[in-house]
Write a protein that holds these residues in place. Structure first.
Motif, PDB file in Angstrom:
ATOM      1  N   ASN A 292      96.437 -77.553 -11.522  1.00 17.62           N
ATOM      2  CA  ASN A 292      97.445 -76.531 -11.158  1.00 17.62           C
ATOM      3  C   ASN A 292      96.775 -75.259 -10.664  1.00 17.62           C
ATOM      4  O   ASN A 292      97.225 -74.649  -9.686  1.00 17.62           O
ATOM      5  CB  ASN A 292      98.308 -76.183 -12.374  1.00 17.62           C
ATOM      6  CG  ASN A 292      99.339 -77.250 -12.658  1.00 17.62           C
ATOM      7  OD1 ASN A 292      99.403 -78.246 -11.946  1.00 17.62           O
ATOM      8  ND2 ASN A 292     100.120 -77.070 -13.703  1.00 17.62           N
ATOM      9  N   GLU A 295      95.210 -75.907  -7.306  1.00 21.97           N
ATOM     10  CA  GLU A 295      96.266 -76.080  -6.303  1.00 21.97           C
ATOM     11  C   GLU A 295      96.826 -74.723  -5.871  1.00 21.97           C
ATOM     12  O   GLU A 295      97.009 -74.457  -4.671  1.00 21.97           O
ATOM     13  CB  GLU A 295      97.384 -76.946  -6.903  1.00 21.97           C
ATOM     14  CG  GLU A 295      98.448 -77.326  -5.900  1.00 21.97           C
ATOM     15  CD  GLU A 295      99.697 -77.884  -6.567  1.00 21.97           C
ATOM     16  OE1 GLU A 295     100.032 -77.425  -7.687  1.00 21.97           O
ATOM     17  OE2 GLU A 295     100.339 -78.750  -5.969  1.00 21.97           O
ATOM     18  N   ASN A 296      97.054 -73.840  -6.859  1.00 26.21           N
ATOM     19  CA  ASN A 296      97.528 -72.484  -6.531  1.00 26.21           C
ATOM     20  C   ASN A 296      96.515 -71.762  -5.650  1.00 26.21           C
ATOM     21  O   ASN A 296      96.890 -71.083  -4.695  1.00 26.21           O
ATOM     22  CB  ASN A 296      97.712 -71.663  -7.816  1.00 26.21           C
ATOM     23  CG  ASN A 296      99.022 -71.988  -8.500  1.00 26.21           C
ATOM     24  OD1 ASN A 296      99.855 -72.690  -7.943  1.00 26.21           O
ATOM     25  ND2 ASN A 296      99.193 -71.486  -9.706  1.00 26.21           N
ATOM     26  N   LYS A 299      97.015 -73.083  -2.290  1.00 26.30           N
ATOM     27  CA  LYS A 299      98.339 -72.746  -1.721  1.00 26.30           C
ATOM     28  C   LYS A 299      98.454 -71.278  -1.341  1.00 26.30           C
ATOM     29  O   LYS A 299      99.037 -70.921  -0.325  1.00 26.30           O
ATOM     30  CB  LYS A 299      99.430 -73.055  -2.762  1.00 26.30           C
ATOM     31  CG  LYS A 299      99.917 -74.467  -2.718  1.00 26.30           C
ATOM     32  CD  LYS A 299     101.253 -74.738  -3.397  1.00 26.30           C
ATOM     33  CE  LYS A 299     101.614 -74.024  -4.641  1.00 26.30           C
ATOM     34  NZ  LYS A 299     102.808 -74.540  -5.313  1.00 26.30           N
ATOM     35  N   GLY A 358     103.969 -74.215 -12.772  1.00 26.94           N
ATOM     36  CA  GLY A 358     102.551 -74.582 -12.867  1.00 26.94           C
ATOM     37  C   GLY A 358     101.751 -73.751 -13.853  1.00 26.94           C
ATOM     38  O   GLY A 358     101.068 -74.296 -14.725  1.00 26.94           O
TER      39      GLY A 358
HETATM   40 MG    MG Z   1     101.523 -73.601  -8.897  1.00 26.75          MG
END
Ligand code: MG
Ligand code: ATP
Length: 389
Positions: A292, A295-296, A299, A358
């Protein structure tokens, strides 16, 4: 909701204490009376024997001491005195037991009035007034009851906090689910207004519906995962460097799509000569948490940005730092981003498909493993988020 009380003995605490005190006093008095009676009896017999000796003694005619005149019928008198002594001491014993029991009854009643007040206070506390429990002057309470009262008050505060968090959580869930449902409803209504449709009109509507359904199932799956976290077993021995490499591999395609470079710091590489950090916990959850965070970092990064993962030993365990060159997080949000459904920029997160769960999951997983997750630093140049175990 009604609570069924288990059947309990009808004898009150006040009566129990009184009866116990009466029993103890009776036992003590009885022992004392028997001892005293025995001792008195012995002494009386000795005095009687002494008088008989003097009476029988053959004193010389010219003795200075005159023969003592013995109490007439002293044997009978002795028996009568003994009996009256026994009766008086028995009556005194009963009197003492009775008086002390009555006294104990009133004293325990006086002491237990605090307990009665505390019970009344607890009875008045409902789910609606948890934050404002009935005030008791705790300094007037005996130490043990004061402690009980403070424990009760603390428990109410924790319950109140947990209730309001749950309430907020449910409101957020409802809000999150409402948006995709509203979009779907609007699409379907517009579609139904036209009587005839040509085949080209179906595709965009179905695409939109599929997108919203995917979003809904993403939210529901994350929620489900979040609620089942607490019961996970923490029995795996986890070797972090290979796990972090695996996460990097799994996120490679997402990073490539966004033009972000993933870097695994030297601290995460290992060979046979170096001691590998191994921790106990739940491997699936640890994977999820690091995933998570990474991924953040991808992103919320810029195109051509970088995400670096490093692993460091700390005094009490290990810490994993995920550093990005992204948009940064405003200082006021450093704590709140770990709340479920909180997003700094809602519209941006939504377009990226995020539900805002998340980081809440990351923090729950960290807490579950006795660790913590926090923003170490963040600016418009990027952020560094730490996951400590
Ligand atoms: Mg997230
Ligand atoms: P989900 O992870 O549930 O798919 P999400 O990514 O929006 O959705 P979180 O991971 O909980 O939710 O993150 C919460 C918010 O914190 C994000 O919406 C984003 O605004 C902010 N955030 C998190 N990580 C970063 C980061 N590395 N850089 C900048 N902002 C971040």
């Amino acid at each position: 909701m009604s609570i069924t009380h288990t059947k309990h003995s009808s004898l009150s605490l006040q009566w129990r204490l009184t009866l116990m005190a009466a029993a103890v006093t009776a036992l003590a008095c009885l022992c004392l009376t028997i001892l005293l009676g025995f001792s008195a009896n012995k002494k009386m017999n000795e005095i009687g024997d002494f008088l008989v000796q003097i009476d029988n003694a053959e004193l010389p005619e010219d003795a200075v001491i005159e023969k003592i005149e013995v109490i007439p019928d002293y044997e009978n008198q002795l028996q009568t005195k003994k009996q009256s002594f026994r009766f008086e001491s028995f009556a005194a014993m009963l009197g003492i037991i009775l008086a002390s029991s009555v006294l104990t009854y009133f004293i325990t009643g006086h002491t237990l009035r605090h307990l009665k007040k505390l019970t009344a206070c607890m009875e008045q506390t409902q789910a609606q007034n948890l934050s404002a429990p009935v005030e008791l002057e705790s300094e007037k309470l005996p130490a043990e009851l004061a402690r009980l009262y403070h424990t009760f008050a603390d428990m109410l505060l924790r319950l109140e906090h947990s209730f309001s968090t749950q309430k907020q959580f449910s409101a957020n869930v409802a809000h999150e689910l409402r948006t995709p449902l509203a979009v779907m409803q609007a699409k379907v209504e517009v579609f139904q207004k036209n009587a005839a449709h040509n085949p080209d009109e179906f595709e965009p509507v179905l695409d939109s519906l599929a997108q919203q359904i995917e979003r809904l199932s993403h939210i529901v799956n994350e929620l489900l995962e979040l609620t089942t976290l607490e019961t996970a077993a923490l029995t795996d021995s986890i070797c972090l460097p290979p796990l972090m490499e695996e996460i990097m591999c799994d996120l490679q395609s997402l990073a490539s799509d966004r033009g972000v470079t993933l870097v695994l710091d030297d601290s995460c590489t290992y060979d046979d000569t170096v001691s590998i950090p191994v921790i106990m916990g739940n491997e699936t959850l640890i994977y999820r948490a690091i995933f998570n965070l990474a991924e953040n970092a991808i992103k919320y990064n810029r195109p051509d940005g970088t995400v670096t993962m490093s692993l460091n030993k700390t005094a009490s365990g290990v810490s994993i730092c995920i550093t990005d060159t992204g948009i940064g997080i405003p200082k006021d949000d450093w704590e709140t981003i770990f709340d479920a459904f909180y997003r700094v920029d809602k519209s941006r997160s939504r377009t990226l498909g995020g539900a805002g769960i998340g980081l809440a999951m990351v923090r729950t997983i960290a807490n579950l493993h006795g660790g913590k997750a926090y923003v170490k630093n963040s600016s418009s140049e990027g952020s560094c988020i730490v996951f400590e175990l």
